[in-house]
Design a protein around this motif. Structure first.
Motif, PDB file in Angstrom:
ATOM      1  N   TYR A 215       0.830  -1.209   0.000  1.00  9.29           N
ATOM      2  CA  TYR A 215       0.000   0.000   0.000  1.00  9.29           C
ATOM      3  C   TYR A 215       0.864   1.257   0.000  1.00  9.29           C
ATOM      4  O   TYR A 215       2.051   1.225   0.361  1.00  9.29           O
ATOM      5  CB  TYR A 215      -0.928   0.018   1.213  1.00  9.29           C
ATOM      6  N   ILE A 236      -3.396   3.067   1.010  1.00 13.12           N
ATOM      7  CA  ILE A 236      -4.084   2.929  -0.276  1.00 13.12           C
ATOM      8  C   ILE A 236      -3.413   1.791  -1.035  1.00 13.12           C
ATOM      9  O   ILE A 236      -2.231   1.869  -1.375  1.00 13.12           O
ATOM     10  CB  ILE A 236      -4.010   4.225  -1.111  1.00 13.12           C
ATOM     11  N   TYR A 288      -8.218  -0.067 -13.690  1.00 11.65           N
ATOM     12  CA  TYR A 288      -8.480   1.261 -13.131  1.00 11.65           C
ATOM     13  C   TYR A 288      -9.934   1.400 -12.702  1.00 11.65           C
ATOM     14  O   TYR A 288     -10.240   2.038 -11.682  1.00 11.65           O
ATOM     15  CB  TYR A 288      -8.121   2.345 -14.147  1.00 11.65           C
ATOM     16  N   THR A 291     -10.342  -0.296  -9.436  1.00 15.40           N
ATOM     17  CA  THR A 291      -9.614   0.464  -8.420  1.00 15.40           C
ATOM     18  C   THR A 291     -10.437   1.653  -7.947  1.00 15.40           C
ATOM     19  O   THR A 291     -10.580   1.893  -6.737  1.00 15.40           O
ATOM     20  CB  THR A 291      -8.259   0.946  -8.981  1.00 15.40           C
ATOM     21  N   PHE A 292     -11.003   2.403  -8.895  1.00 17.81           N
ATOM     22  CA  PHE A 292     -11.819   3.563  -8.529  1.00 17.81           C
ATOM     23  C   PHE A 292     -13.146   3.147  -7.911  1.00 17.81           C
ATOM     24  O   PHE A 292     -13.763   3.934  -7.191  1.00 17.81           O
ATOM     25  CB  PHE A 292     -12.050   4.447  -9.758  1.00 17.81           C
ATOM     26  N   PHE A 295     -12.048   2.492  -4.287  1.00 15.18           N
ATOM     27  CA  PHE A 295     -11.562   3.692  -3.606  1.00 15.18           C
ATOM     28  C   PHE A 295     -12.025   4.922  -4.396  1.00 15.18           C
ATOM     29  O   PHE A 295     -11.227   5.566  -5.074  1.00 15.18           O
ATOM     30  CB  PHE A 295     -10.030   3.660  -3.500  1.00 15.18           C
ATOM     31  N   PRO A 297     -12.558   8.501  -5.198  1.00 12.81           N
ATOM     32  CA  PRO A 297     -11.971   9.732  -4.632  1.00 12.81           C
ATOM     33  C   PRO A 297     -13.012  10.710  -4.071  1.00 12.81           C
ATOM     34  O   PRO A 297     -12.775  11.333  -3.033  1.00 12.81           O
ATOM     35  CB  PRO A 297     -11.232  10.348  -5.832  1.00 12.81           C
ATOM     36  N   LEU A 324      -6.617  12.987  -4.721  1.00 13.94           N
ATOM     37  CA  LEU A 324      -6.727  11.538  -4.574  1.00 13.94           C
ATOM     38  C   LEU A 324      -6.859  10.851  -5.937  1.00 13.94           C
ATOM     39  O   LEU A 324      -6.305   9.767  -6.151  1.00 13.94           O
ATOM     40  CB  LEU A 324      -7.933  11.184  -3.699  1.00 13.94           C
ATOM     41  N   ARG A 325      -7.582  11.488  -6.867  1.00 10.59           N
ATOM     42  CA  ARG A 325      -7.736  10.910  -8.202  1.00 10.59           C
ATOM     43  C   ARG A 325      -6.379  10.827  -8.903  1.00 10.59           C
ATOM     44  O   ARG A 325      -6.024   9.793  -9.492  1.00 10.59           O
ATOM     45  CB  ARG A 325      -8.711  11.737  -9.027  1.00 10.59           C
ATOM     46  N   LEU A 328      -4.198   8.117  -7.266  1.00 10.92           N
ATOM     47  CA  LEU A 328      -4.575   6.760  -7.670  1.00 10.92           C
ATOM     48  C   LEU A 328      -4.057   6.423  -9.065  1.00 10.92           C
ATOM     49  O   LEU A 328      -3.569   5.317  -9.316  1.00 10.92           O
ATOM     50  CB  LEU A 328      -6.092   6.621  -7.646  1.00 10.92           C
ATOM     51  N   THR A 332      -1.193   3.316  -8.945  1.00  9.93           N
ATOM     52  CA  THR A 332      -1.712   2.030  -9.408  1.00  9.93           C
ATOM     53  C   THR A 332      -1.316   1.718 -10.851  1.00  9.93           C
ATOM     54  O   THR A 332      -1.681   0.658 -11.374  1.00  9.93           O
ATOM     55  CB  THR A 332      -3.254   1.982  -9.296  1.00  9.93           C
TER      56      THR A 332
END
Length: 396
Positions: A215, A236, A288, A291-292, A295, A297, A324-325, A328, A332
């Motif tokens: 993370y 994260i 992606y 992932t979004f 999490f 944003p 945060l976007r 990420l 990632t």
């Protein structure tokens, strides 16, 4: 007494899952009436990655059984529902839990019938309405039974649909390993190559298990704590999208492969280069997406604000969401690339490596086994928590 009851609950869940696996394995040996593997269907399996995709998305296409479609329609519907909830299209996010479940079940039924029709037409070239309708009905019923296994295993067992996928992978990887070793015996330095293959598998498993738990330590200040307290670490995950990409994404990747027989041989959908590029790009985007999903944003920025947390030098609200976007997208990126490369090489190993396809397929299967077993182990450990807690309290 409570301690034993907690332990028995876990044992019963494990036993229920093993029962589901036993019934599923038995079902994969019940053949579909009126259906045999034709030369056309065998060619489709041997010249494409359809069989491998099916194995990893809950289907067993290499053996014509009542459970051939497996939970593949369910996996695709999961992706559709998550996409609808994430984008808030058609107001799905405003539906009640019961309405969402009804919509999901309706989509599963429709998609199962569509896949059963496509499967039947690719498997049986001659048309006979009564026979085709019977085969479609049997395949649809078998798939819905496996989907039902997934639902009840989620409620009473462990792992949901993961044990079914694990069984498919194991039933595939063992013959693949045997065939690969047999082909390598004719090559010079056989034992060196065998040791290298084993080393690659072990390194892949170790790396992916470690990567799953890796993370990014986002530092956050909590205004509710005294000013002299150190910053709080908010983890994260760097590989959050891998598990769902391997499971649900594989089901989606099956659609172009199932449509291949219905297009001319020289069409773009039947070109290997197009399939490889399509798979790599779609896998990258799906990583992606998931992932979004895990999490978001916007939601995380709102939670930070409501819980009196903020990132140093970043204002709360929309600036935190944008930060945060971007974070990420950056952290990632390696996971998205590795997942795309791993899946693409594994799926098209048969085409790219010929009889040595196992060199690409086996490591991918090993990675999937490691991820799924790790996921099931985490669920078991969560269920064992009350039992461990009771033992700890007794020792105190």
């Amino acid at each position: 007494m409570t301690n034993k009851r907690n332990l028995m609950t876990v044992i019963k869940r494990i036993a229920f899952t093993l029962l589901i696996i036993l019934i599923y394995v038995m079902g994969t040996y019940i053949p579909v009436p009126f259906a045999d593997i034709t030369a056309r269907y065998e060619q489709i399996l041997n010249s494409s990655s359809l069989s491998i995709m099916g194995i990893m998305s809950g289907a067993s296409l290499s053996r014509l059984s009542i459970f051939s479609l497996g939970i593949n329609p369910f996996m695709i519907v999961m992706l559709i529902m998550q996409l609808l909830m994430f984008t808030k299209i058609f107001g799905v996010d405003a539906l009640s839990v019961e309405q969402v479940q009804n919509l999901q079940q309706f989509l599963i039924l429709i998609l199962t019938v569509v896949q059963a029709v496509l499967f039947t037409y690719s498997m049986i070239p001659e048309r006979n309405l009564k026979r085709d309708a019977t085969v479609v009905l049997i395949l649809t019923a078998g798939s819905l039974i496996v989907v039902w296994f997934t639902f009840i295993n989620t409620k009473y067992g462990i792992g949901g649909g993961m044990p079914i996928i694990l069984v498919n992978i194991l039933s595939s990887i063992i013959p693949t390993i045997y065939k690969t070793i047999k082909d390598l015996r004719n090559v010079d330095n056989f034992y060196w190559l065998l040791g290298l293959l084993l080393a690659i598998i072990l390194v892949s498993i170790y790396f992916w298990v470690a990567f799953i738990h890796t993370y990014y330590p986002l530092k956050v200040i909590n205004t509710s704590l005294p000013s002299y307290e150190p910053e709080v670490i908010f983890p994260i995950g760097l590989n959050m999208g891998a598990m769902m990409t391997y499971m649900t994404g594989m089901a989606l990747l099956m659609i172009p492969a199932m449509l291949r027989p219905y297009f001319p041989a020289d069409s773009i959908i039947n070109q290997t280069s197009f399939q490889v590029i399509f798979t790599a790009i779609l896998t990258f985007l799906l990583f992606y997406f998931f992932t979004f999903m895990q999490f978001p944003p916007k939601d995380q920025a709102r939670n930070f604000r409501d819980e009196h947390n903020y990132i140093p030098n970043i204002r709360p609200g929309r600036p935190t969401q944008i930060y945060l976007r971007k974070l990420l997208l950056v952290i990632t990126f390696p996971g998205a690339i590795l997942t795309a490369v791993q899946l693409t090489l594994g799926l098209f190993g048969v085409i790219l490596f010929g009889k040595y396809a196992g060199l690409a397929v086996i490591p991918m299967n090993a990675v999937m086994l490691a991820m799924f077993i790790s996921g099931i182990k985490d669920q078991i450990m969560t269920l064992l928590y009350p039992y461990k807690y009771d033992r700890y309290m007794k020792e105190i």
